[in-house]
Motif scaffolding. Structure first.
Motif, PDB file in Angstrom:
ATOM      1  N   LYS A 217       0.314  -1.111  -0.076  1.00  0.00           N
ATOM      2  CA  LYS A 217       0.205   0.094  -0.307  1.00  0.00           C
ATOM      3  C   LYS A 217       0.963   1.517   0.133  1.00  0.00           C
ATOM      4  O   LYS A 217       0.939   2.194  -0.860  1.00  0.00           O
ATOM      5  CB  LYS A 217      -0.739   0.319   1.179  1.00  0.00           C
ATOM      6  CG  LYS A 217      -2.336  -0.516   1.183  1.00  0.00           C
ATOM      7  CD  LYS A 217      -3.117  -0.337   0.188  1.00  0.00           C
ATOM      8  CE  LYS A 217      -4.412  -1.560  -0.099  1.00  0.00           C
ATOM      9  NZ  LYS A 217      -5.662  -0.961  -0.738  1.00  0.00           N
ATOM     10  N   ALA A 218       2.320   1.643   0.747  1.00  0.00           N
ATOM     11  CA  ALA A 218       3.099   2.634   0.856  1.00  0.00           C
ATOM     12  C   ALA A 218       3.832   2.326  -0.061  1.00  0.00           C
ATOM     13  O   ALA A 218       4.052   3.867  -0.808  1.00  0.00           O
ATOM     14  CB  ALA A 218       3.527   2.058   1.955  1.00  0.00           C
ATOM     15  N   TRP A 219       3.985   1.221  -1.157  1.00  0.00           N
ATOM     16  CA  TRP A 219       4.245   1.257  -2.105  1.00  0.00           C
ATOM     17  C   TRP A 219       3.318   2.354  -4.104  1.00  0.00           C
ATOM     18  O   TRP A 219       4.042   2.268  -4.089  1.00  0.00           O
ATOM     19  CB  TRP A 219       4.800  -0.101  -2.632  1.00  0.00           C
ATOM     20  CG  TRP A 219       5.948  -0.567  -3.522  1.00  0.00           C
ATOM     21  CD1 TRP A 219       6.769   0.384  -4.088  1.00  0.00           C
ATOM     22  CD2 TRP A 219       5.909  -1.243  -4.074  1.00  0.00           C
ATOM     23  NE1 TRP A 219       7.960  -0.264  -5.096  1.00  0.00           N
ATOM     24  CE2 TRP A 219       7.844  -1.638  -4.665  1.00  0.00           C
ATOM     25  CE3 TRP A 219       6.602  -3.035  -3.359  1.00  0.00           C
ATOM     26  CZ2 TRP A 219       8.241  -2.270  -5.178  1.00  0.00           C
ATOM     27  CZ3 TRP A 219       7.471  -4.044  -3.849  1.00  0.00           C
ATOM     28  CH2 TRP A 219       8.202  -3.340  -4.925  1.00  0.00           C
ATOM     29  N   GLY A 220       2.035   1.902  -3.564  1.00  0.00           N
ATOM     30  CA  GLY A 220       1.590   2.636  -4.319  1.00  0.00           C
ATOM     31  C   GLY A 220       0.428   1.609  -4.660  1.00  0.00           C
ATOM     32  O   GLY A 220      -0.316   2.148  -5.761  1.00  0.00           O
ATOM     33  N   ALA A 221       0.773   0.581  -4.316  1.00  0.00           N
ATOM     34  CA  ALA A 221      -0.569  -0.728  -4.869  1.00  0.00           C
ATOM     35  C   ALA A 221      -2.031  -0.488  -4.575  1.00  0.00           C
ATOM     36  O   ALA A 221      -1.802  -0.241  -3.336  1.00  0.00           O
ATOM     37  CB  ALA A 221       0.015  -2.085  -4.439  1.00  0.00           C
ATOM     38  N   GLU A 222      -3.397  -0.246  -5.803  1.00  0.00           N
ATOM     39  CA  GLU A 222      -4.286   0.609  -5.356  1.00  0.00           C
ATOM     40  C   GLU A 222      -5.360  -1.308  -5.101  1.00  0.00           C
ATOM     41  O   GLU A 222      -6.231  -0.844  -4.223  1.00  0.00           O
ATOM     42  CB  GLU A 222      -4.718   0.787  -6.975  1.00  0.00           C
ATOM     43  CG  GLU A 222      -3.622   1.982  -6.886  1.00  0.00           C
ATOM     44  CD  GLU A 222      -4.442   2.732  -7.966  1.00  0.00           C
ATOM     45  OE1 GLU A 222      -5.588   3.306  -8.753  1.00  0.00           O
ATOM     46  OE2 GLU A 222      -4.180   2.100  -9.708  1.00  0.00           O
ATOM     47  N   VAL A 223      -4.407  -2.502  -5.423  1.00  0.00           N
ATOM     48  CA  VAL A 223      -5.426  -3.371  -4.994  1.00  0.00           C
ATOM     49  C   VAL A 223      -4.377  -4.481  -4.096  1.00  0.00           C
ATOM     50  O   VAL A 223      -3.357  -3.986  -4.848  1.00  0.00           O
ATOM     51  CB  VAL A 223      -6.011  -4.384  -6.246  1.00  0.00           C
ATOM     52  CG1 VAL A 223      -6.756  -5.227  -5.576  1.00  0.00           C
ATOM     53  CG2 VAL A 223      -7.304  -3.243  -6.909  1.00  0.00           C
ATOM     54  N   VAL A 224      -4.558  -4.214  -2.669  1.00  0.00           N
ATOM     55  CA  VAL A 224      -3.118  -5.431  -2.334  1.00  0.00           C
ATOM     56  C   VAL A 224      -4.062  -6.932  -2.640  1.00  0.00           C
ATOM     57  O   VAL A 224      -5.179  -7.207  -1.364  1.00  0.00           O
ATOM     58  CB  VAL A 224      -2.958  -5.102  -1.265  1.00  0.00           C
ATOM     59  CG1 VAL A 224      -1.958  -6.097  -0.152  1.00  0.00           C
ATOM     60  CG2 VAL A 224      -2.085  -3.571  -0.975  1.00  0.00           C
TER      61      VAL A 224
END
Length: 310
Positions: A217-224
């Motif tokens: 999430k911190a990396w920028g993924a919108e769906v984890v």
């Protein structure tokens, strides 16, 4: 003429958690995601999850990893750090420390049963010696400094630059060999010797972050999408050796933290539900892979809904 807007899909991150031999289930999850053409833009792993995440990020398909796993033997990845002399030294050191008897005159005893060199060499071959700057999919791997408790995040230069803004107390290790990070993240305390790195003793990332969905999430993924192997809570036999005691204890201690993090950061949590595979159960690898694939397929409707173009 009306304007047409391109509907882009959200970026997808996959977090693979620790769990010893049960980590083979991650291969089945990858098989299911591939078969349904679910894209993976970022991948992060801890402990057993770091092994599968690393090999996949370096360009291997799920079927390739499955073949590698099915051919795997204990001697390929386990090298003993013990001898009768070292076992005696370990026992004496523990006894002297408990009794407050000075032991500085003694040679340093081992602090793990397995050396870890063979595992690192096997990962080096499986990843073709790639560094984090060479991976096909951006990769992050979590480890911990045993001496300070500080979290270590391995990644490429761009990955660590992004994550450092969200984890100011963590140490970022940039562009290192992938095999080094996997060896460190997989160093189950007492089972494996810690991996020495930059003056630190690195151990299993599961100590602080067993399923690194928060990093994605911190990396920028919108769906984890997270794969949680949980702890071995439904066993067919009692725990009767020191290795299983250590692994089970770590899993139990970390599960509540894992559950809280996944509730906050994961959009889909896949739980294969296979709890009784021990560290030496190589004969069960296919069963574990199949269990991971089934669990992923059960979650597939939700995954497809989340990754559909918006």
């Amino acid at each position: 003429m009306p304007l047409r807007f391109h509907r882009s899909r959200p970026t997808v991150g996959l977090a693979l958690g620790g769990g010893g031999m049960r980590g083979a289930a991650h291969i089945g999850v990858l098989k299911a995601l591939e078969s349904e053409r679910i894209p993976i833009d970022y991948i992060a792993g801890t402990s057993a999850g770091s092994i599968v995440a690393a090999i996949y990020a370096c360009g291997r398909r799920a079927a390739d990893i499955e073949r590698m796993a099915r051919n795997l033997k204990p001697a390929d990845v386990f090298d003993s750090a013990m001898s009768l002399r070292r076992i005696i030294l370990m026992g004496l050191k523990v006894a002297f420390d408990c009794l407050n008897i000075p032991s500085g005159w003694m040679p340093d005893p081992p602090v793990g049963l397995i050396g870890g060199k063979r595992l690192e060499q096997w990962i080096h071959r499986a990843t073709e010696g790639k560094t984090f700057n060479d991976t096909d999919i951006p990769l992050a791997i979590i480890s911990v400094d045993l001496d300070t408790g500080r979290e270590i995040i391995f990644g490429s230069g761009s990955t660590t630059a992004t994550l450092s803004r969200h984890y100011p107390t963590a140490l970022m290790a940039e562009g290192e060999p992938v095999s080094l990070a996997v060896r460190a993240s997989s160093a189950i305390p007492v089972v494996f010797l810690p991996r020495r790195y930059a003056g630190m003793n690195l151990v299993d990332g599961a100590v602080t972050n067993n399923v690194p969905a928060d990093a994605l999430k911190a990396w920028g993924a919108e769906v984890v999408i997270a794969v949680d192997l949980e702890f071995s809570k439904q066993r067919g036999a009692a725990i009767d050796n020191v290795i299983e005691v250590v692994i089970q204890s770590l899993d139990i201690m970390g599960q509540e933290i894992t559950d809280l993090k996944l509730a906050k950061h994961a959009d889909v949590v896949i739980r294969p539900g296979i709890y009784d595979a021990g560290l030496m159960d190589f004969h069960r690898i296919q069963e574990l892979i199949d269990g991971g694939e089934r669990a992923a397929m059960e979650a597939m409707p939700r995954i497809k809904d989340l990754v559909a173009p918006r």
